[in-house]
Scaffold this motif. Structure first.
Motif, PDB file in Angstrom:
ATOM      1  N   PHE B  10       0.847  -1.187   0.000  1.00 36.39           N
ATOM      2  CA  PHE B  10       0.000   0.000   0.000  1.00 36.39           C
ATOM      3  C   PHE B  10       0.884   1.239   0.000  1.00 36.39           C
ATOM      4  CE2 PHE B  10      -3.924  -2.199   0.846  1.00 36.39           C
ATOM      5  CZ  PHE B  10      -3.552  -3.290   1.607  1.00 36.39           C
ATOM      6  N   VAL B  12       0.395   5.789  -0.207  1.00 31.08           N
ATOM      7  CA  VAL B  12      -0.327   7.031  -0.477  1.00 31.08           C
ATOM      8  C   VAL B  12       0.708   8.090  -0.814  1.00 31.08           C
ATOM      9  CG1 VAL B  12      -1.876   8.802   0.400  1.00 31.08           C
ATOM     10  CG2 VAL B  12      -2.205   6.420   1.095  1.00 31.08           C
ATOM     11  N   THR B  15       0.323  14.513  -4.910  1.00 28.98           N
ATOM     12  CA  THR B  15       0.572  14.879  -6.300  1.00 28.98           C
ATOM     13  C   THR B  15       1.959  15.497  -6.443  1.00 28.98           C
ATOM     14  OG1 THR B  15      -1.782  15.224  -6.707  1.00 28.98           O
ATOM     15  CG2 THR B  15      -0.245  16.298  -8.202  1.00 28.98           C
ATOM     16  N   ASP B  38      -7.742  -1.032 -13.128  1.00 25.69           N
ATOM     17  CA  ASP B  38      -8.710  -0.005 -12.765  1.00 25.69           C
ATOM     18  C   ASP B  38     -10.124  -0.551 -12.953  1.00 25.69           C
ATOM     19  OD1 ASP B  38      -6.348   1.721 -14.489  1.00 25.69           O
ATOM     20  OD2 ASP B  38      -6.801   2.299 -12.422  1.00 25.69           O
ATOM     21  N   PRO B  83      -3.077  12.190  -9.742  1.00 25.94           N
ATOM     22  CA  PRO B  83      -4.266  11.440  -9.272  1.00 25.94           C
ATOM     23  C   PRO B  83      -4.731  10.367 -10.252  1.00 25.94           C
ATOM     24  CG  PRO B  83      -4.518  13.755  -8.759  1.00 25.94           C
ATOM     25  CD  PRO B  83      -3.269  13.651  -9.602  1.00 25.94           C
ATOM     26  N   THR B  86      -3.724   6.771  -9.582  1.00 27.57           N
ATOM     27  CA  THR B  86      -4.329   5.980  -8.517  1.00 27.57           C
ATOM     28  C   THR B  86      -4.855   4.686  -9.116  1.00 27.57           C
ATOM     29  OG1 THR B  86      -4.930   7.893  -7.178  1.00 27.57           O
ATOM     30  CG2 THR B  86      -6.226   5.881  -6.864  1.00 27.57           C
ATOM     31  N   SER B  87      -4.367   3.556  -8.620  1.00 25.28           N
ATOM     32  CA  SER B  87      -4.686   2.282  -9.236  1.00 25.28           C
ATOM     33  C   SER B  87      -4.101   1.157  -8.384  1.00 25.28           C
ATOM     34  CB  SER B  87      -4.093   2.216 -10.656  1.00 25.28           C
ATOM     35  OG  SER B  87      -4.525   1.065 -11.344  1.00 25.28           O
ATOM     36  N   ARG B 111      -1.400  -1.291  -3.957  1.00 26.55           N
ATOM     37  CA  ARG B 111      -2.532  -0.365  -4.050  1.00 26.55           C
ATOM     38  C   ARG B 111      -2.007   1.040  -3.818  1.00 26.55           C
ATOM     39  NH1 ARG B 111      -7.910  -1.088  -4.183  1.00 26.55           N
ATOM     40  NH2 ARG B 111      -7.624  -3.321  -3.770  1.00 26.55           N
ATOM     41  N   LEU B 112      -2.015   1.860  -4.867  1.00 31.40           N
ATOM     42  CA  LEU B 112      -1.459   3.211  -4.822  1.00 31.40           C
ATOM     43  C   LEU B 112      -2.573   4.243  -4.913  1.00 31.40           C
ATOM     44  CD1 LEU B 112       0.981   5.172  -4.923  1.00 31.40           C
ATOM     45  CD2 LEU B 112       0.848   4.997  -7.421  1.00 31.40           C
ATOM     46  N   THR B 113      -2.530   5.196  -3.981  1.00 33.67           N
ATOM     47  CA  THR B 113      -3.465   6.311  -4.001  1.00 33.67           C
ATOM     48  C   THR B 113      -2.675   7.609  -4.096  1.00 33.67           C
ATOM     49  OG1 THR B 113      -5.052   5.100  -2.625  1.00 33.67           O
ATOM     50  CG2 THR B 113      -5.340   7.487  -2.778  1.00 33.67           C
ATOM     51  N   VAL B 115      -3.067  11.645  -3.898  1.00 28.43           N
ATOM     52  CA  VAL B 115      -4.032  12.671  -3.439  1.00 28.43           C
ATOM     53  C   VAL B 115      -3.555  14.072  -3.831  1.00 28.43           C
ATOM     54  CG1 VAL B 115      -4.841  11.228  -1.571  1.00 28.43           C
ATOM     55  CG2 VAL B 115      -2.934  12.805  -1.175  1.00 28.43           C
TER      56      VAL B 115
END
Lengths: 114, 115
Positions: B10, B12, B15, B38, B83, B86-87, B111-113, B115
């Protein structure tokens, strides 16, 4: 280019029901065909494969037959279980020299309810 | 157990930040791949490496770079995260033996987010 089209989901079945997930493909030459399964929170796992026309792949009660005349590789299971709930991906790989890329369908989510 | 190992699981990012996703396989496979997954899009190939020392663009390479460090390792770098990146990212490897046509072995995903 090569492409795979599979039936859109989600599909919801009762336990012990018969399952069919349709998959058709467009490809030059003679591709190998695969079904992958993805359980929640996990990566994809190879479920079964067929490398030439009329081959039948089978695993864990699932079967699929490589039909060159209809360019299809439909996934079937006679009696689904709750544990079969997952996303299923059809894929092809062109067997040309030096090309080992897989092309995936968009996936079909299966939910099996008790 | 033999297989494909991805790190991290994981992440986060803000930008504009950069990061590298790591992938290693211990099956002596020649080919390695990076996909993104996605919703409603299935898996799309970002980059692949047919053999050690070679890399090629896949379907969606923009915003990414890769390095095939050796036969075992294939990393994916985001230089300036957006952003739209994110995928869930999957690494995979495959081997080929004459007369046999192997499928892929996949890692468990990152799992990359952004923000």
């Amino acid at each position: 280019g090569d492409s795979v089209t599979q039936m859109e989901g989600p599909v919801t079945l009762s336990e012990e029901a018969f399952l069919t997930i349709n998959c058709t493909y467009t490809a030059t030459g003679y591709p190998s065909l695969f079904w992958y399964v993805q359980y929640p929170g996990e990566g994809l796992q190879l479920l079964l494969k067929a490398t030439k026309a009329d081959d039948k792949g089978s695993n864990k009660g699932f079967e699929a037959t490589y039909r060159k005349e209809t360019t299809s590789f439909h996934l079937e299971k006679g009696s689904v279980q709750v544990s079969d709930s997952a996303v299923y991906f059809c894929a092809l790989r062109y067997s040309g020299a030096g090309s080992y890329q897989l092309t995936f369908g968009k996936g079909t989510k299966l939910s099996v309810i008790p | 157990n033999a297989g494909v190992t991805q790190t991290p699981k994981f992440q986060v990012l803000k930008t504009g930040q950069s990061m590298t996703l790591q992938c290693a396989q211990d099956m002596n496979h020649n080919s390695m791949y990076w996909y993104r997954q996605d919703p409603g899009m299935g898996l799309r190939l970002i980059y692949y490496s047919a053999s050690e020392g070679t890399t090629d663009k896949g379907e969606v390479p923009n915003g990414y770079n890769v390095s095939r460090l050796n036969k075992r390792e294939f990393s994916l770098r985001l230089e300036s995260a957006a952003p739209s990146q994110t995928s869930v990212y999957f690494c995979a490897s495959s081997g080929y033996r004459e007369g046999t046509n192997y499928g892929y072995t996949f890692g468990s995903g990152t799992r990359l987010t952004v923000v």
